[in-house]
Design an enzyme around this catalytic site. Structure first.
Site, mmCIF file in Angstrom:
data_model
loop_
_atom_site.group_PDB
_atom_site.id
_atom_site.type_symbol
_atom_site.label_atom_id
_atom_site.label_comp_id
_atom_site.label_asym_id
_atom_site.label_seq_id
_atom_site.Cartn_x
_atom_site.Cartn_y
_atom_site.Cartn_z
ATOM 1 N N SER A 66 0.829 -1.207 0.000
ATOM 2 C CA SER A 66 0.000 0.000 0.000
ATOM 3 C C SER A 66 0.863 1.257 0.000
ATOM 4 O O SER A 66 2.013 1.248 0.450
ATOM 5 C CB SER A 66 -0.905 0.027 1.232
HETATM 6 N N1 SAH Z 1 -0.801 -4.824 4.075
HETATM 7 C C1 SAH Z 1 -0.055 -5.083 2.863
HETATM 8 C C2 SAH Z 1 -0.856 -4.691 1.632
HETATM 9 C C3 SAH Z 1 -1.157 -5.897 0.883
HETATM 10 S S1 SAH Z 1 -2.296 -5.798 -0.454
HETATM 11 C C4 SAH Z 1 1.301 -4.402 2.882
HETATM 12 O O1 SAH Z 1 1.572 -3.619 3.782
HETATM 13 O O2 SAH Z 1 2.112 -4.684 1.999
HETATM 14 C C5 SAH Z 1 -3.567 -6.888 0.142
HETATM 15 C C6 SAH Z 1 -3.133 -8.293 0.496
HETATM 16 O O3 SAH Z 1 -4.307 -8.990 0.935
HETATM 17 C C7 SAH Z 1 -2.581 -9.099 -0.667
HETATM 18 O O4 SAH Z 1 -1.314 -9.590 -0.322
HETATM 19 C C8 SAH Z 1 -3.596 -10.236 -0.835
HETATM 20 O O5 SAH Z 1 -3.009 -11.461 -1.248
HETATM 21 C C9 SAH Z 1 -4.168 -10.336 0.556
HETATM 22 N N2 SAH Z 1 -5.478 -10.978 0.660
HETATM 23 C C10 SAH Z 1 -6.559 -10.857 -0.169
HETATM 24 N N3 SAH Z 1 -7.578 -11.629 0.272
HETATM 25 C C11 SAH Z 1 -7.151 -12.243 1.403
HETATM 26 C C12 SAH Z 1 -7.737 -13.170 2.322
HETATM 27 N N4 SAH Z 1 -8.981 -13.640 2.164
HETATM 28 N N5 SAH Z 1 -6.997 -13.588 3.372
HETATM 29 C C13 SAH Z 1 -5.723 -13.146 3.546
HETATM 30 N N6 SAH Z 1 -5.107 -12.292 2.721
HETATM 31 C C14 SAH Z 1 -5.808 -11.840 1.661
#
Ligand code: SAH
Length: 216
Positions: A66
């Protein structure tokens, strides 16, 4: 992994902090965390140059780390108290988890993609964030074994708010989520009252990769 944090990185980080501050983040503890964490280590080496721009960036498995401003904004909406137990859905690169850890939270973070789970777990350990526990699993289900949580942070666009997560939120706690199925989402803060009743506040439009059921 090259774990170097140079003078140059520190300088770029300072400028990033000032940019995030200008965009409206006032919480000094959050700004200090951004100023301290080597965000370039959360991107692949070849892209380290991009780490201190205030933008989202792609990571493995077609996901994104993000934007720093968004990380700071979601974090400030949680209204954290020292030692809160925080559940994060979507570990991704691990950057948001490291910000929560810097703020002294007990962090539980779930990621559905194994490659991201493995990489972030290793990096968070190398950086010494022992107050983060990572899990490879489906965030829709939360972590009933560790519930209740004081705060829950969803870092992917949720077309619905999983009932399991509402159940795992402590009365008095907040759940922050980019909500909506379209190309952009409303940032919502859901508060569970002492009587279990939910109230909602809305904080503008954001764009996240989708929350998806099941493992990646
Ligand atoms: N917080 C992260 C941003 C990641 S983007 C950072 O600081 O880098 C969102 C993430 O959510 C992705 O890696 C995606 O794979 C994950 N995601 C999506 N659906 C999910 C679920 N049901 N359970 C766990 N992770 C999930």
């Amino acid at each position: 992994m090259n774990m170097q944090d140079s003078h140059r990185h520190k300088g770029m980080r300072k400028r990033l902090v000032e940019e995030v501050r200008r965009k409206g983040i006032k919480d000094e503890a959050i700004l200090a965390a951004i100023g301290k964490i080597p965000r370039h280590l959360f991107l692949d080496n070849a892209f380290a140059e991009w780490a201190y721009k205030d933008i989202a960036f792609s990571i493995d498995a077609d996901q994104t780390i993000s934007q720093p401003y968004t990380v700071a904004f979601q974090t400030s909406l949680l209204d954290l108290k020292k030692g809160d137990k925080v559940l994060e859905i979507g570990t991704g690169s691990g950057y948001q988890a490291s910000v929560l850890a810097e703020l002294g939270m007990k962090v539980y973070s779930i990621e559905r993609h194994e490659i991201l789970y493995k990489k972030s777990t290793l990096l968070l350990k190398k950086l010494g964030y022992y107050n983060v526990l990572t899990f490879h699993g489906d965030g829709y289900k939360g972590l009933p074994r560790y519930a209740p949580f004081d705060k829950i942070l969803i870092t992917a666009a949720a077309p619905e708010i999983p009932q399991a997560l509402i159940n795992q939120l402590r009365p008095g706690g907040h759940l922050v989520v980019p909500f909506g199925a379209g190309p952009s989402q409303k940032m919502l803060r859901v508060t569970k009252g002492k009587d279990g009743r939910l109230t909602e506040e809305s904080f503008g439009d954001f764009r996240f990769v989708p929350l998806v059921k099941g493992l990646g």
